[in-house]
Design a protein around this motif. Structure first.
Motif, PDB file in Angstrom:
ATOM      1  N   VAL A  26       0.849  -1.186   0.000  1.00  0.00           N
ATOM      2  CA  VAL A  26       0.000   0.000   0.000  1.00  0.00           C
ATOM      3  C   VAL A  26       0.889   1.242   0.000  1.00  0.00           C
ATOM      4  N   LEU A  28       0.961   5.782  -0.249  1.00  0.00           N
ATOM      5  CA  LEU A  28       0.147   6.948   0.114  1.00  0.00           C
ATOM      6  C   LEU A  28      -0.851   7.285  -0.990  1.00  0.00           C
ATOM      7  N   ARG A 352      -3.013  13.137   3.611  1.00  0.00           N
ATOM      8  CA  ARG A 352      -3.573  13.323   4.970  1.00  0.00           C
ATOM      9  C   ARG A 352      -4.163  14.711   5.164  1.00  0.00           C
TER      10      ARG A 352
ATOM     11  N   VAL B 112      -7.772   2.405   8.172  1.00  0.00           N
ATOM     12  CA  VAL B 112      -6.583   3.256   8.211  1.00  0.00           C
ATOM     13  C   VAL B 112      -5.410   2.315   7.952  1.00  0.00           C
ATOM     14  N   LEU B 113      -4.772   2.486   6.784  1.00  0.00           N
ATOM     15  CA  LEU B 113      -3.683   1.588   6.386  1.00  0.00           C
ATOM     16  C   LEU B 113      -2.356   2.307   6.530  1.00  0.00           C
ATOM     17  N   GLU B 115       1.298   2.943   5.168  1.00  0.00           N
ATOM     18  CA  GLU B 115       2.092   2.860   3.947  1.00  0.00           C
ATOM     19  C   GLU B 115       3.010   1.634   4.054  1.00  0.00           C
ATOM     20  N   THR B 145     -11.244   4.480   3.018  1.00  0.00           N
ATOM     21  CA  THR B 145      -9.854   4.058   3.140  1.00  0.00           C
ATOM     22  C   THR B 145      -8.963   5.270   3.282  1.00  0.00           C
ATOM     23  N   LYS B 146      -8.137   5.283   4.313  1.00  0.00           N
ATOM     24  CA  LYS B 146      -7.118   6.311   4.443  1.00  0.00           C
ATOM     25  C   LYS B 146      -5.765   5.608   4.533  1.00  0.00           C
ATOM     26  N   VAL B 147      -4.725   6.265   4.035  1.00  0.00           N
ATOM     27  CA  VAL B 147      -3.379   5.715   4.163  1.00  0.00           C
ATOM     28  C   VAL B 147      -2.523   6.737   4.898  1.00  0.00           C
ATOM     29  N   VAL B 148      -1.784   6.291   5.902  1.00  0.00           N
ATOM     30  CA  VAL B 148      -0.871   7.175   6.639  1.00  0.00           C
ATOM     31  C   VAL B 148       0.561   6.690   6.415  1.00  0.00           C
ATOM     32  N   GLN B 149       1.519   7.586   6.654  1.00  0.00           N
ATOM     33  CA  GLN B 149       2.918   7.257   6.411  1.00  0.00           C
ATOM     34  C   GLN B 149       3.399   6.103   7.306  1.00  0.00           C
TER      35      GLN B 149
END
Lengths: 354, 354
Positions: A26, A28, A352, B112-113, B115, B145-149
């Motif tokens: 996955v 960003l 974000r 919340v995934l 990276e 779906t959100k992706v964080v560092q």
């Protein structure tokens, strides 16, 4: 088959191709709201959870007069001019319900807190959520709190879900746009995204900007009241991916073109200036208190009047029209008289943001 | 006032004292489901969001024939014997609805995934959610779906919310227990918590154990069918904080005592053994597919039969009774004929168990 037909057929094949996630990990970009997000959702989530209510991939699901939606908020920083993660989480979910034509009834709030998060900040966030919920007229009735170790979150993530009631006569769908329809935006775009970006302090830009975060259920009610049944084809709030992404979704779902008039798109000078310095197009920058409405051409004047009469719609403007061709595309007639395609981005220059 | 009366009055004053969070920073204990969690919820969330539907702090909110609930899942590891974060997130929310006496209608899922999270793992998790949703007969209709560092999450966090319908005749409340009522558990306790703990591999214990994660809506329907209206006083699923915490909540809300019979509490030998090595009491260990039912004494035999006739209730047992005194306390009659108070823990020896 002629050469041209062969090309068209090949394009059609590509279009119909099953979406595939090519990356093994996955990134960003998968969370940015653009092409990568769409592919991930279609190839993984829709593939697994396949059902007719999820399939339209709208802001929420609607069935039996009930609308239901959820969003996680991971914005950084947590506090920014004009708002914070708290009112963002409330307004965002209220707006997703409103975009379904629903009157919000109840909200839930689930927190993932990082060990070491200041209790005082949590109080600020919850006070702001409470205020936003009161302003939107919807109570937070259930919730959850989890705490993870330091380095396993970023202070505070919030997931809100919302339930609302939908008048069965109101059927808003991204697939309902018809050639000739007016495309309206409820106010100037890009303020939320640019404000959050500047609040990170990574860029040495000072701008008198604040997030546009606001609950839109009241504005939607005014709009629906001003139009006859069916005249409002669809509503979307241009959050991640901005106006460009939302319009591409509408163009795709309706198999029609969206033709935008660049000069008509309201952008505050401070947003335009910051976007130029950042090298991004305001059309891709998130709003959190604006909406796009596609409206029957005959109803457009009444719709515009209704929006402008509401404090949250004072800056409403017709920014374009739906056209027959080319189906599925968004075109921009530029100030210089040219035309360019406004595609969906693969990633997002602003991670974000919500 | 006699000396005894003065003491009682002082205890009453302490009891009624407004909860206060004394810590300046959030700690893992605040997410453990025990006293610290309760204080945080009452002093921060309830204070900010104050409304009559939230106030009972039940597994979900019920109004107008609708039940609504949410939970975030941050379990580590993501995959463990008997389940993973995916079916846990589905079953947990299905169960919270079931504990309200609701028939689950729709679920939402927000991710919340981090990276770098393997797409293949996401596929496993979503496949498991899809299976669990199918087993529970409830579709996942909306999501995010959100992706964080990297370093801002731990692979994957999932927040599910659920909506269900409640028969208005079914009124299950933690405050409804009456002296004489039977306290029933639907099966052996502590399997989920111990399994996850052992799956972390920090302890060199091998045990033939699997999580009990399961959807309980069907089991609840069988129980309610077998009893007359009002005979089932309340249902709770003993997740974080275990059976001890849930019973304390019931004792507190009903202003009655819960008297447990230690020998009657079903605990598998492998769980008992692991708990002894870990130095924890199985009464505090999370289950994810068990429930506590407080039932009218006359209905207890029918209730037990109904539970035992269902595969998920085969190990059901009466483990205690509601008594008048001492109000608000949970007592355990031990195997050795003694009696001890089973209090709520401040923290939890098992963080991130769900």
């Amino acid at each position: 088959m002629s050469g041209e037909e062969q090309v068209l057929e090949r394009i059609e094949r590509v279009r119909r191709r099953k979406p595939r996630v090519r990356e093994e990990l996955v990134t960003l970009a998968h969370g940015a709201g653009g092409k990568a997000t769409r592919t991930l959702i279609e190839a993984v989530f829709l593939e697994a959870f396949s059902n007719p209510l999820l399939a339209p991939l709208a802001d929420g699901a609607v069935a039996d007069g009930l609308a239901f939606t959820t969003d996680s908020y991971v914005v950084t920083p947590l506090f920014f001019p004009g708002g914070d993660i708290g009112d963002l989480a409330v307004n965002g979910t209220v707006n997703d319900l409103a975009m379904c034509g629903a009157r919000p009834s109840y909200l839930s709030a689930a927190f993932v807190l990082e060990e070491g998060f200041p209790v005082e900040d949590l109080r600020r966030v919850t006070a702001s959520m409470a205020r936003a919920a009161r302003d939107a007229g919807v109570p937070i009735v259930t919730g959850d709190t989890k705490v993870v170790q330091r380095g396993k979150a970023d202070g505070c993530y919030i997931t809100t879900a919302g339930v609302g009631t939908v008048d069965p006569a109101v059927r808003l769908r991204a697939s309902a746009a018809r050639p000739g329809d007016a495309v309206i935006v409820s106010g100037p775009i890009g303020e939320h995204g640019v404000t959050v970006m500047l609040a990170r302090g990574e860029l040495d830009i000072e701008a008198d900007l604040a997030s546009d975060t606001a609950p839109l259920a009241g504005l939607v009610a005014c709009l629906l009241d001003a139009c006859r049944q069916g005249e409002v084809r669809c509503l979307r709030d241009p959050t991640r991916g901005g106006v460009a992404t939302v319009l591409n979704e509408i163009a795709g779902a309706s198999e029609a073109a969206v033709v935008l008039d660049e000069d008509a798109v309201p952008v505050r000078p401070a947003v335009r200036g910051a976007c130029e310095l950042l090298g991004i197009d305001p059309l891709y920058v998130a709003c959190e208190g604006r909406m796009i409405a596609v409206v029957d051409p005959g109803a457009a004047p009444a719709a515009l009047d209704a929006l402008r009469a509401h404090p949250l719609g004072a800056g409403a403007a017709v920014i374009g029209r739906i056209a027959q061709d080319p189906p599925g595309l968004v075109l921009l007639r530029t100030s210089f008289g040219g035309t360019r395609i406004v595609d969906v981005l693969v990633g997002d220059p602003l991670p974000r943001i919500c």
